[in-house]
Design a protein around this motif. Structure first.
Motif, PDB file in Angstrom:
ATOM      1  N   LYS A  34       0.807  -1.219   0.000  1.00 42.52           N
ATOM      2  CA  LYS A  34       0.000   0.000   0.000  1.00 42.52           C
ATOM      3  C   LYS A  34       0.836   1.262   0.000  1.00 42.52           C
ATOM      4  CE  LYS A  34      -3.966  -2.136   2.292  1.00 42.52           C
ATOM      5  NZ  LYS A  34      -4.909  -2.067   3.430  1.00 42.52           N
ATOM      6  N   ALA A  35       2.153   1.128  -0.121  1.00 44.89           N
ATOM      7  CA  ALA A  35       3.018   2.306  -0.186  1.00 44.89           C
ATOM      8  C   ALA A  35       4.331   1.904  -0.823  1.00 44.89           C
ATOM      9  CB  ALA A  35       3.266   2.884   1.211  1.00 44.89           C
ATOM     10  N   LEU A  36       4.907   2.823  -1.581  1.00 42.96           N
ATOM     11  CA  LEU A  36       6.234   2.596  -2.130  1.00 42.96           C
ATOM     12  C   LEU A  36       7.269   2.814  -1.036  1.00 42.96           C
ATOM     13  CD1 LEU A  36       6.016   4.375  -5.603  1.00 42.96           C
ATOM     14  CD2 LEU A  36       5.953   1.926  -5.145  1.00 42.96           C
ATOM     15  N   LYS A  37       8.265   1.954  -0.985  1.00 40.26           N
ATOM     16  CA  LYS A  37       9.324   2.073  -0.002  1.00 40.26           C
ATOM     17  C   LYS A  37      10.481   2.871  -0.603  1.00 40.26           C
ATOM     18  CE  LYS A  37       6.933  -0.964   2.369  1.00 40.26           C
ATOM     19  NZ  LYS A  37       6.069  -0.553   3.486  1.00 40.26           N
ATOM     20  N   PRO A  38      11.131   3.723   0.181  1.00 43.77           N
ATOM     21  CA  PRO A  38      12.278   4.468  -0.352  1.00 43.77           C
ATOM     22  C   PRO A  38      13.339   3.576  -0.966  1.00 43.77           C
ATOM     23  CG  PRO A  38      11.580   5.407   1.744  1.00 43.77           C
ATOM     24  CD  PRO A  38      10.776   4.153   1.547  1.00 43.77           C
ATOM     25  N   TRP A  39      13.609   2.405  -0.354  1.00 44.34           N
ATOM     26  CA  TRP A  39      14.654   1.529  -0.902  1.00 44.34           C
ATOM     27  C   TRP A  39      14.252   1.007  -2.274  1.00 44.34           C
ATOM     28  CZ3 TRP A  39      13.798  -3.458  -2.380  1.00 44.34           C
ATOM     29  CH2 TRP A  39      12.685  -4.118  -1.857  1.00 44.34           C
ATOM     30  N   GLN A  40      12.932   0.776  -2.465  1.00 43.12           N
ATOM     31  CA  GLN A  40      12.471   0.303  -3.763  1.00 43.12           C
ATOM     32  C   GLN A  40      12.734   1.355  -4.837  1.00 43.12           C
ATOM     33  OE1 GLN A  40       8.399  -0.464  -2.511  1.00 43.12           O
ATOM     34  NE2 GLN A  40       8.715  -2.663  -2.726  1.00 43.12           N
TER      35      GLN A  40
END
Length: 495
Positions: free
Chosen positions: A434-440
Protein backbone atom coordinates in the motif's frame (compact mmCIF):
# COMPACT_ATOMS: atom_id res chain seq x y z
CA UNK A 1 5.40 36.53 0.86
CA UNK A 2 2.39 34.45 1.90
CA UNK A 3 -0.28 36.27 3.90
CA UNK A 4 -0.37 35.59 7.63
CA UNK A 5 -3.05 32.96 8.29
CA UNK A 6 -6.16 33.93 10.23
CA UNK A 7 -7.35 31.50 12.90
CA UNK A 8 -10.71 31.57 14.66
CA UNK A 9 -10.99 28.75 17.18
CA UNK A 10 -8.58 26.91 19.49
CA UNK A 11 -9.35 23.28 20.34
CA UNK A 12 -7.80 22.29 23.67
CA UNK A 13 -7.52 18.50 23.89
CA UNK A 14 -7.49 16.99 27.37
CA UNK A 15 -6.88 13.28 27.99
CA UNK A 16 -7.85 12.43 31.58
CA UNK A 17 -7.38 9.21 33.54
CA UNK A 18 -8.14 9.09 37.27
CA UNK A 19 -7.86 12.86 37.64
CA UNK A 20 -10.86 13.57 39.89
CA UNK A 21 -8.74 15.74 42.19
CA UNK A 22 -7.17 17.92 39.51
CA UNK A 23 -9.58 18.06 36.54
CA UNK A 24 -11.84 20.82 37.87
CA UNK A 25 -8.92 23.03 38.94
CA UNK A 26 -7.17 22.42 35.63
CA UNK A 27 -10.34 23.33 33.74
CA UNK A 28 -10.63 26.62 35.65
CA UNK A 29 -7.12 27.51 34.49
CA UNK A 30 -7.90 26.46 30.90
CA UNK A 31 -11.06 28.55 30.74
CA UNK A 32 -9.37 31.56 32.38
CA UNK A 33 -6.28 31.50 30.15
CA UNK A 34 -5.93 34.53 27.90
CA UNK A 35 -5.94 33.71 24.19
CA UNK A 36 -4.31 35.75 21.44
CA UNK A 37 -6.48 38.04 19.32
CA UNK A 38 -10.12 37.07 18.87
CA UNK A 39 -9.66 33.33 19.26
CA UNK A 40 -12.56 31.42 20.74
CA UNK A 41 -11.98 28.12 22.49
CA UNK A 42 -13.47 24.68 22.84
CA UNK A 43 -12.24 22.12 25.33
CA UNK A 44 -12.45 18.45 24.35
CA UNK A 45 -12.16 16.22 27.43
CA UNK A 46 -11.77 12.48 26.89
CA UNK A 47 -12.11 10.36 30.01
CA UNK A 48 -9.88 7.36 29.36
CA UNK A 49 -11.94 4.79 31.28
CA UNK A 50 -11.19 6.28 34.71
CA UNK A 51 -11.92 4.18 37.80
CA UNK A 52 -12.53 7.17 40.07
CA UNK A 53 -14.99 10.08 39.80
CA UNK A 54 -13.28 11.78 36.82
CA UNK A 55 -16.27 11.22 34.52
CA UNK A 56 -18.72 12.72 37.03
CA UNK A 57 -16.46 15.76 37.41
CA UNK A 58 -16.33 16.09 33.63
CA UNK A 59 -20.13 15.91 33.36
CA UNK A 60 -20.48 18.74 35.88
CA UNK A 61 -17.96 20.87 34.01
CA UNK A 62 -19.73 20.31 30.69
CA UNK A 63 -23.08 21.24 32.25
CA UNK A 64 -21.66 24.51 33.60
CA UNK A 65 -19.54 25.47 30.56
CA UNK A 66 -20.96 25.11 27.03
CA UNK A 67 -17.48 25.33 25.52
CA UNK A 68 -16.54 22.07 27.27
CA UNK A 69 -17.37 18.89 25.36
CA UNK A 70 -16.83 15.52 26.99
CA UNK A 71 -16.36 11.98 25.71
CA UNK A 72 -15.76 8.68 27.48
CA UNK A 73 -13.64 5.76 26.31
CA UNK A 74 -15.25 2.34 26.91
CA UNK A 75 -12.17 1.25 28.90
CA UNK A 76 -8.69 2.49 29.72
CA UNK A 77 -6.97 2.57 26.32
CA UNK A 78 -4.08 4.98 26.95
CA UNK A 79 -3.21 8.62 26.41
CA UNK A 80 -2.56 8.21 22.68
CA UNK A 81 -5.93 6.57 22.07
CA UNK A 82 -7.67 9.31 24.07
CA UNK A 83 -5.96 12.03 22.04
CA UNK A 84 -6.92 10.33 18.77
CA UNK A 85 -10.54 10.38 19.94
CA UNK A 86 -10.24 14.06 20.82
CA UNK A 87 -8.78 14.83 17.38
CA UNK A 88 -11.77 13.15 15.76
CA UNK A 89 -14.15 15.36 17.76
CA UNK A 90 -12.37 18.74 17.54
CA UNK A 91 -13.65 21.56 15.35
CA UNK A 92 -11.01 24.30 15.80
CA UNK A 93 -8.37 25.39 13.31
CA UNK A 94 -5.71 25.58 16.04
CA UNK A 95 -4.99 22.76 18.50
CA UNK A 96 -3.10 22.37 21.76
CA UNK A 97 -2.60 19.29 23.94
CA UNK A 98 -3.26 19.79 27.66
CA UNK A 99 -2.77 17.22 30.40
CA UNK A 100 -5.32 17.25 33.22
CA UNK A 101 -2.74 16.99 36.01
CA UNK A 102 -1.69 20.65 36.45
CA UNK A 103 1.93 20.01 35.46
CA UNK A 104 1.56 22.43 32.52
CA UNK A 105 0.26 25.99 32.83
CA UNK A 106 -2.47 27.22 30.45
CA UNK A 107 -1.04 30.72 30.89
CA UNK A 108 1.57 29.59 28.34
CA UNK A 109 -1.02 29.28 25.54
CA UNK A 110 -0.12 32.63 23.91
CA UNK A 111 3.55 31.65 23.83
CA UNK A 112 2.71 28.21 22.42
CA UNK A 113 0.49 29.67 19.69
CA UNK A 114 2.48 32.74 18.65
CA UNK A 115 4.79 31.12 16.04
CA UNK A 116 1.77 29.53 14.35
CA UNK A 117 -0.37 32.67 14.40
CA UNK A 118 2.54 34.65 12.94
CA UNK A 119 2.70 32.18 10.05
CA UNK A 120 6.14 30.82 10.95
CA UNK A 121 5.25 27.32 12.19
CA UNK A 122 2.86 24.41 11.74
CA UNK A 123 3.72 22.78 15.07
CA UNK A 124 5.24 24.11 18.31
CA UNK A 125 6.76 22.07 21.12
CA UNK A 126 6.88 23.53 24.62
CA UNK A 127 10.23 22.81 26.25
CA UNK A 128 10.52 22.26 30.00
CA UNK A 129 14.30 22.53 29.88
CA UNK A 130 15.07 25.87 28.32
CA UNK A 131 14.75 29.43 29.55
CA UNK A 132 12.36 29.13 32.50
CA UNK A 133 12.36 28.53 36.22
CA UNK A 134 11.26 24.98 36.95
CA UNK A 135 10.48 22.66 39.80
CA UNK A 136 13.36 20.39 40.78
CA UNK A 137 12.42 16.71 40.45
CA UNK A 138 13.96 13.36 39.54
CA UNK A 139 17.53 13.26 38.22
CA UNK A 140 17.18 9.95 36.39
CA UNK A 141 13.90 11.00 34.80
CA UNK A 142 15.65 14.05 33.42
CA UNK A 143 18.60 12.05 32.10
CA UNK A 144 16.30 9.49 30.48
CA UNK A 145 14.33 12.28 28.85
CA UNK A 146 17.51 13.86 27.51
CA UNK A 147 18.73 10.53 26.15
CA UNK A 148 15.41 9.84 24.40
CA UNK A 149 15.35 13.36 23.01
CA UNK A 150 18.92 12.96 21.73
CA UNK A 151 18.10 9.66 20.03
CA UNK A 152 14.95 11.12 18.48
CA UNK A 153 16.87 14.14 17.23
CA UNK A 154 19.62 11.97 15.73
CA UNK A 155 17.19 9.79 13.79
CA UNK A 156 14.83 12.58 12.73
CA UNK A 157 17.48 15.27 12.12
CA UNK A 158 15.86 17.75 14.52
CA UNK A 159 17.17 19.71 17.49
CA UNK A 160 14.38 19.66 20.06
CA UNK A 161 15.39 20.00 23.70
CA UNK A 162 12.28 18.21 25.00
CA UNK A 163 10.79 15.59 22.70
CA UNK A 164 8.67 14.06 25.50
CA UNK A 165 6.86 17.30 26.37
CA UNK A 166 3.08 17.17 26.67
CA UNK A 167 2.64 20.72 25.43
CA UNK A 168 2.36 20.66 21.67
CA UNK A 169 0.34 23.00 19.49
CA UNK A 170 -0.57 22.56 15.83
CA UNK A 171 -2.60 23.91 13.02
CA UNK A 172 -5.56 21.56 12.82
CA UNK A 173 -4.75 20.88 9.17
CA UNK A 174 -1.22 19.74 10.06
CA UNK A 175 -2.39 17.52 12.92
CA UNK A 176 -5.11 15.85 10.86
CA UNK A 177 -2.65 14.89 8.14
CA UNK A 178 -0.64 12.76 10.61
CA UNK A 179 -1.97 9.19 11.07
CA UNK A 180 -1.37 8.59 14.78
CA UNK A 181 -1.19 5.00 16.05
CA UNK A 182 0.22 4.88 19.59
CA UNK A 183 -2.15 4.09 22.43
CA UNK A 184 -0.02 5.03 25.42
CA UNK A 185 2.86 7.43 25.98
CA UNK A 186 4.45 6.39 22.69
CA UNK A 187 2.37 9.21 21.24
CA UNK A 188 5.17 11.68 22.06
CA UNK A 189 8.02 10.06 20.07
CA UNK A 190 5.52 9.20 17.35
CA UNK A 191 4.54 12.84 16.90
CA UNK A 192 8.17 13.98 16.99
CA UNK A 193 9.07 11.52 14.22
CA UNK A 194 6.03 12.17 12.04
CA UNK A 195 6.15 15.97 12.13
CA UNK A 196 9.77 15.67 10.99
CA UNK A 197 8.93 13.14 8.27
CA UNK A 198 6.18 15.45 7.00
CA UNK A 199 8.66 18.36 6.93
CA UNK A 200 6.33 20.54 8.92
CA UNK A 201 7.65 23.87 10.09
CA UNK A 202 8.66 23.20 13.70
CA UNK A 203 9.30 25.64 16.53
CA UNK A 204 10.11 25.19 20.20
CA UNK A 205 9.36 27.67 22.98
CA UNK A 206 10.15 27.65 26.72
CA UNK A 207 7.28 26.84 29.07
CA UNK A 208 6.82 26.68 32.81
CA UNK A 209 6.54 23.23 34.36
CA UNK A 210 5.28 22.07 37.75
CA UNK A 211 6.04 18.36 37.59
CA UNK A 212 4.30 15.92 39.90
CA UNK A 213 5.93 13.31 42.08
CA UNK A 214 4.64 9.73 42.09
CA UNK A 215 2.99 10.45 45.43
CA UNK A 216 1.07 13.24 43.70
CA UNK A 217 -0.14 10.97 40.90
CA UNK A 218 2.56 10.84 38.23
CA UNK A 219 1.78 7.89 35.91
CA UNK A 220 4.68 7.49 33.50
CA UNK A 221 7.18 4.79 34.55
CA UNK A 222 10.52 3.34 33.46
CA UNK A 223 8.60 0.83 31.34
CA UNK A 224 7.24 3.71 29.26
CA UNK A 225 10.79 5.00 28.87
CA UNK A 226 11.99 1.62 27.60
CA UNK A 227 9.02 1.44 25.23
CA UNK A 228 9.88 4.93 23.96
CA UNK A 229 13.21 3.58 22.67
CA UNK A 230 11.33 1.20 20.40
CA UNK A 231 8.82 3.83 19.30
CA UNK A 232 11.57 6.30 18.35
CA UNK A 233 13.09 3.72 16.00
CA UNK A 234 9.78 2.33 14.77
CA UNK A 235 8.27 5.65 13.73
CA UNK A 236 11.46 6.97 12.20
CA UNK A 237 11.34 4.18 9.63
CA UNK A 238 7.58 3.65 9.36
CA UNK A 239 5.95 4.55 6.03
CA UNK A 240 2.69 5.37 7.82
CA UNK A 241 3.50 9.00 8.58
CA UNK A 242 1.16 10.73 6.13
CA UNK A 243 -1.32 9.96 3.38
CA UNK A 244 -0.23 7.47 0.72
CA UNK A 245 0.16 10.19 -1.91
CA UNK A 246 2.60 12.24 0.13
CA UNK A 247 4.57 9.16 1.20
CA UNK A 248 4.86 8.15 -2.46
CA UNK A 249 6.05 11.61 -3.51
CA UNK A 250 8.67 11.50 -0.76
CA UNK A 251 9.79 8.07 -1.94
CA UNK A 252 10.07 9.33 -5.52
CA UNK A 253 12.65 11.85 -4.34
CA UNK A 254 14.91 8.83 -3.82
CA UNK A 255 14.88 8.16 -7.58
CA UNK A 256 16.13 11.32 -9.33
CA UNK A 257 17.14 9.30 -12.41
CA UNK A 258 13.56 8.06 -12.77
CA UNK A 259 12.16 11.59 -12.43
CA UNK A 260 14.61 12.83 -15.07
CA UNK A 261 13.52 10.03 -17.41
CA UNK A 262 9.88 11.00 -16.97
CA UNK A 263 10.67 14.65 -17.69
CA UNK A 264 12.79 13.91 -20.74
CA UNK A 265 10.01 11.70 -22.10
CA UNK A 266 7.67 14.70 -22.36
CA UNK A 267 10.18 17.54 -22.83
CA UNK A 268 9.95 17.68 -26.68
CA UNK A 269 6.31 18.83 -26.43
CA UNK A 270 6.61 21.42 -23.66
CA UNK A 271 7.84 24.60 -25.34
CA UNK A 272 9.14 27.53 -23.29
CA UNK A 273 6.05 28.70 -21.38
CA UNK A 274 5.08 25.69 -19.29
CA UNK A 275 2.29 25.32 -16.73
CA UNK A 276 2.54 22.25 -14.49
CA UNK A 277 -0.58 21.18 -12.60
CA UNK A 278 -0.53 19.03 -9.47
CA UNK A 279 3.16 19.62 -8.80
CA UNK A 280 3.20 17.95 -5.36
CA UNK A 281 6.69 18.07 -3.81
CA UNK A 282 8.25 19.31 -7.06
CA UNK A 283 9.94 16.10 -8.21
CA UNK A 284 9.29 17.01 -11.86
CA UNK A 285 9.20 20.76 -11.27
CA UNK A 286 12.94 20.87 -10.56
CA UNK A 287 13.40 20.18 -14.28
CA UNK A 288 10.38 22.05 -15.63
CA UNK A 289 11.34 25.23 -13.76
CA UNK A 290 14.36 25.64 -16.07
CA UNK A 291 12.10 26.58 -18.99
CA UNK A 292 11.75 30.24 -19.97
CA UNK A 293 8.51 30.97 -18.07
CA UNK A 294 6.92 28.53 -15.64
CA UNK A 295 3.69 28.34 -13.65
CA UNK A 296 3.55 25.66 -10.92
CA UNK A 297 0.20 24.84 -9.31
CA UNK A 298 -1.30 22.48 -6.79
CA UNK A 299 -4.37 22.46 -4.57
CA UNK A 300 -2.36 21.80 -1.39
CA UNK A 301 -1.06 24.92 0.29
CA UNK A 302 1.63 23.00 2.22
CA UNK A 303 3.23 21.87 -1.03
CA UNK A 304 3.09 25.37 -2.52
CA UNK A 305 4.55 26.95 0.62
CA UNK A 306 7.46 24.53 0.51
CA UNK A 307 8.16 25.25 -3.17
CA UNK A 308 7.94 29.01 -2.65
CA UNK A 309 10.56 28.79 0.09
CA UNK A 310 12.80 26.56 -2.04
CA UNK A 311 12.68 28.65 -5.24
CA UNK A 312 11.84 32.12 -3.93
CA UNK A 313 14.64 33.81 -5.91
CA UNK A 314 13.72 32.37 -9.30
CA UNK A 315 12.26 35.26 -11.31
CA UNK A 316 10.78 33.26 -14.20
CA UNK A 317 8.68 31.17 -11.82
CA UNK A 318 5.07 31.71 -10.72
CA UNK A 319 3.42 29.53 -8.07
CA UNK A 320 -0.36 29.48 -7.64
CA UNK A 321 -3.14 27.45 -6.09
CA UNK A 322 -5.18 25.52 -8.62
CA UNK A 323 -7.72 22.93 -7.58
CA UNK A 324 -8.46 20.99 -10.74
CA UNK A 325 -11.98 20.28 -9.49
CA UNK A 326 -12.77 24.04 -9.35
CA UNK A 327 -13.60 25.69 -12.68
CA UNK A 328 -12.67 29.22 -11.58
CA UNK A 329 -9.11 28.19 -10.67
CA UNK A 330 -8.29 27.55 -14.34
CA UNK A 331 -8.59 31.26 -15.21
CA UNK A 332 -4.97 31.87 -14.22
CA UNK A 333 -3.99 29.77 -17.24
CA UNK A 334 -5.71 32.29 -19.50
CA UNK A 335 -3.47 35.04 -18.17
CA UNK A 336 -0.32 32.92 -18.26
CA UNK A 337 -0.79 31.93 -21.95
CA UNK A 338 1.17 28.64 -21.81
CA UNK A 339 2.78 26.81 -24.71
CA UNK A 340 1.93 23.63 -22.84
CA UNK A 341 0.12 22.39 -19.76
CA UNK A 342 1.64 19.25 -18.26
CA UNK A 343 0.36 17.05 -15.46
CA UNK A 344 1.84 13.66 -14.67
CA UNK A 345 0.11 11.11 -12.43
CA UNK A 346 -2.65 13.58 -11.57
CA UNK A 347 -5.75 13.05 -13.74
CA UNK A 348 -6.51 9.62 -12.26
CA UNK A 349 -7.10 11.33 -8.88
CA UNK A 350 -10.03 13.36 -10.23
CA UNK A 351 -13.42 11.72 -10.56
CA UNK A 352 -14.68 13.96 -13.38
CA UNK A 353 -11.64 13.87 -15.65
CA UNK A 354 -13.73 15.02 -18.62
CA UNK A 355 -14.41 18.33 -16.82
CA UNK A 356 -10.67 18.87 -16.39
CA UNK A 357 -10.05 18.50 -20.11
CA UNK A 358 -13.00 20.78 -20.97
CA UNK A 359 -11.77 23.45 -18.55
CA UNK A 360 -8.31 23.31 -20.09
CA UNK A 361 -9.74 23.62 -23.59
CA UNK A 362 -11.70 26.71 -22.48
CA UNK A 363 -8.78 28.54 -20.84
CA UNK A 364 -5.56 27.73 -22.75
CA UNK A 365 -4.63 29.52 -25.99
CA UNK A 366 -5.02 27.93 -29.40
CA UNK A 367 -2.03 25.73 -30.21
CA UNK A 368 -1.32 24.95 -26.54
CA UNK A 369 -0.37 21.33 -25.92
CA UNK A 370 -1.89 19.27 -23.09
CA UNK A 371 0.68 16.71 -21.94
CA UNK A 372 -0.72 13.99 -19.68
CA UNK A 373 0.75 10.87 -18.05
CA UNK A 374 -1.69 8.50 -16.35
CA UNK A 375 -1.53 4.91 -15.01
CA UNK A 376 -2.52 2.30 -17.57
CA UNK A 377 -4.51 -0.97 -17.47
CA UNK A 378 -7.32 -1.57 -14.97
CA UNK A 379 -6.14 -5.18 -14.60
CA UNK A 380 -3.29 -3.74 -12.55
CA UNK A 381 -5.64 -1.77 -10.25
CA UNK A 382 -4.66 -2.59 -6.64
CA UNK A 383 -5.11 -1.58 -3.04
CA UNK A 384 -2.21 0.81 -3.58
CA UNK A 385 -4.19 2.58 -6.31
CA UNK A 386 -7.11 2.84 -3.92
CA UNK A 387 -4.89 4.16 -1.12
CA UNK A 388 -3.46 6.76 -3.48
CA UNK A 389 -6.96 7.95 -4.36
CA UNK A 390 -6.96 6.67 -7.95
CA UNK A 391 -10.43 6.53 -9.45
CA UNK A 392 -9.13 4.51 -12.39
CA UNK A 393 -6.28 3.18 -14.40
CA UNK A 394 -6.86 4.07 -18.04
CA UNK A 395 -7.85 1.55 -20.69
CA UNK A 396 -6.72 1.53 -24.31
CA UNK A 397 -7.70 4.75 -26.15
CA UNK A 398 -9.71 6.01 -23.13
CA UNK A 399 -7.72 9.19 -22.57
CA UNK A 400 -7.41 9.89 -26.30
CA UNK A 401 -11.18 9.63 -26.73
CA UNK A 402 -11.80 11.93 -23.75
CA UNK A 403 -9.38 14.50 -25.17
CA UNK A 404 -11.17 14.48 -28.54
CA UNK A 405 -14.51 14.76 -26.78
CA UNK A 406 -13.22 17.95 -25.06
CA UNK A 407 -12.25 19.42 -28.44
CA UNK A 408 -8.53 18.62 -28.39
CA UNK A 409 -6.54 17.07 -31.19
CA UNK A 410 -4.48 14.02 -30.25
CA UNK A 411 -0.94 14.34 -31.58
CA UNK A 412 0.74 11.32 -30.02
CA UNK A 413 0.35 8.44 -27.57
CA UNK A 414 3.08 6.18 -26.23
CA UNK A 415 3.70 3.89 -23.26
CA UNK A 416 6.09 4.66 -20.41
CA UNK A 417 7.90 2.38 -17.92
CA UNK A 418 7.25 -1.06 -19.39
CA UNK A 419 9.40 -2.96 -16.90
CA UNK A 420 7.39 -1.34 -14.12
CA UNK A 421 4.37 -3.45 -15.10
CA UNK A 422 5.98 -6.60 -13.67
CA UNK A 423 7.22 -4.88 -10.51
CA UNK A 424 3.80 -3.31 -9.89
CA UNK A 425 1.95 -6.57 -10.48
CA UNK A 426 4.09 -8.54 -8.05
CA UNK A 427 4.36 -5.92 -5.27
CA UNK A 428 0.93 -4.30 -5.42
CA UNK A 429 -1.59 -6.41 -7.31
CA UNK A 430 -0.39 -9.74 -5.88
CA UNK A 431 1.44 -8.59 -2.75
CA UNK A 432 -1.09 -6.00 -1.59
CA UNK A 433 1.58 -3.37 -0.88
CA UNK A 434 0.00 0.00 0.00
CA UNK A 435 3.02 2.31 -0.19
CA UNK A 436 6.23 2.60 -2.13
CA UNK A 437 9.32 2.07 0.00
CA UNK A 438 12.28 4.47 -0.35
CA UNK A 439 14.65 1.53 -0.90
CA UNK A 440 12.47 0.30 -3.76
CA UNK A 441 12.68 3.68 -5.48
CA UNK A 442 16.43 3.95 -4.87
CA UNK A 443 16.91 0.56 -6.52
CA UNK A 444 14.57 1.51 -9.35
CA UNK A 445 16.52 4.71 -9.86
CA UNK A 446 19.81 2.84 -10.09
CA UNK A 447 18.32 0.54 -12.75
CA UNK A 448 16.60 3.35 -14.68
CA UNK A 449 19.22 3.48 -17.50
CA UNK A 450 18.48 -0.19 -18.27
CA UNK A 451 14.72 0.37 -18.09
CA UNK A 452 14.98 3.28 -20.54
CA UNK A 453 16.63 1.02 -23.10
CA UNK A 454 14.05 -1.72 -22.55
CA UNK A 455 11.21 0.76 -23.04
CA UNK A 456 12.26 1.11 -26.65
CA UNK A 457 12.56 -2.64 -27.19
CA UNK A 458 9.81 -4.48 -25.33
CA UNK A 459 6.65 -5.00 -27.46
CA UNK A 460 4.26 -4.53 -24.51
CA UNK A 461 2.22 -1.77 -22.93
CA UNK A 462 3.64 0.24 -20.03
CA UNK A 463 2.74 0.92 -16.44
CA UNK A 464 1.72 4.39 -17.67
CA UNK A 465 0.50 5.94 -20.91
CA UNK A 466 1.48 9.40 -22.13
CA UNK A 467 -0.89 11.28 -24.40
CA UNK A 468 -0.13 14.59 -26.13
CA UNK A 469 -3.19 16.67 -27.00
CA UNK A 470 -3.40 20.11 -28.58
CA UNK A 471 -5.99 22.83 -28.76
CA UNK A 472 -6.60 23.39 -32.49
CA UNK A 473 -5.59 26.66 -34.10
CA UNK A 474 -8.42 28.81 -35.39
CA UNK A 475 -8.78 28.86 -39.22
CA UNK A 476 -7.39 32.41 -39.41
CA UNK A 477 -4.44 31.59 -37.17
CA UNK A 478 -3.74 28.42 -39.12
CA UNK A 479 -3.82 30.33 -42.44
CA UNK A 480 -1.43 32.96 -41.08
CA UNK A 481 0.88 30.25 -39.74
CA UNK A 482 0.94 28.47 -43.09
CA UNK A 483 1.59 31.76 -44.91
CA UNK A 484 4.45 32.58 -42.55
CA UNK A 485 5.87 29.12 -43.12
CA UNK A 486 5.79 29.55 -46.90
CA UNK A 487 7.39 32.99 -46.66
CA UNK A 488 10.18 31.55 -44.51
CA UNK A 489 10.79 28.78 -47.03
CA UNK A 490 11.03 31.34 -49.86
CA UNK A 491 13.43 33.50 -47.89
CA UNK A 492 15.86 30.63 -47.45
CA UNK A 493 15.45 29.09 -50.91
CA UNK A 494 18.46 29.39 -53.26
CA UNK A 495 18.07 31.83 -56.18
Amino acid sequence: MSPTPVFQKLSILVAAYNEEETLAVCMQAILAAKLPGDLTREVIVVDDGSKDATWRVAQTLAADHPEVRIFQQPQNMGKGAALRRAIQEMSGDLVIFQDADLEYEPQDYPRMLRPIIEGKADVVFGSRFTGEERKVLYFWHTQANRFLTLLSNMLNDTNFTDMETCYKSFTAAALRMIPLESNRFGIEPEIAAKVARNRLRMYEVPISYNGRSYEEGKKITWRDGMAALWFIIKYRFSSNYSDAGKVTLDALEQAPQFNLWMYESVKPWLGQRVAELGVGRGNLSKHIRLHEQVLLTDYRIDYLTELKARWSTQKNLQIGKLDMAQREDYEQLRGFVPDSVVFLNVLEHIEDDRAVLRNLFDTVPAGCRIVVLVPYNMKLYSEFDRALGHFRRYSKNELEDKMREAGLEVEKQFFFNKVGVWAWYVANTLGGQKALKPWQLRLYGILTPIFRVLDGILPISGLSTIVIGRKPLSPATLANSLAAGRAEQLSVSPP
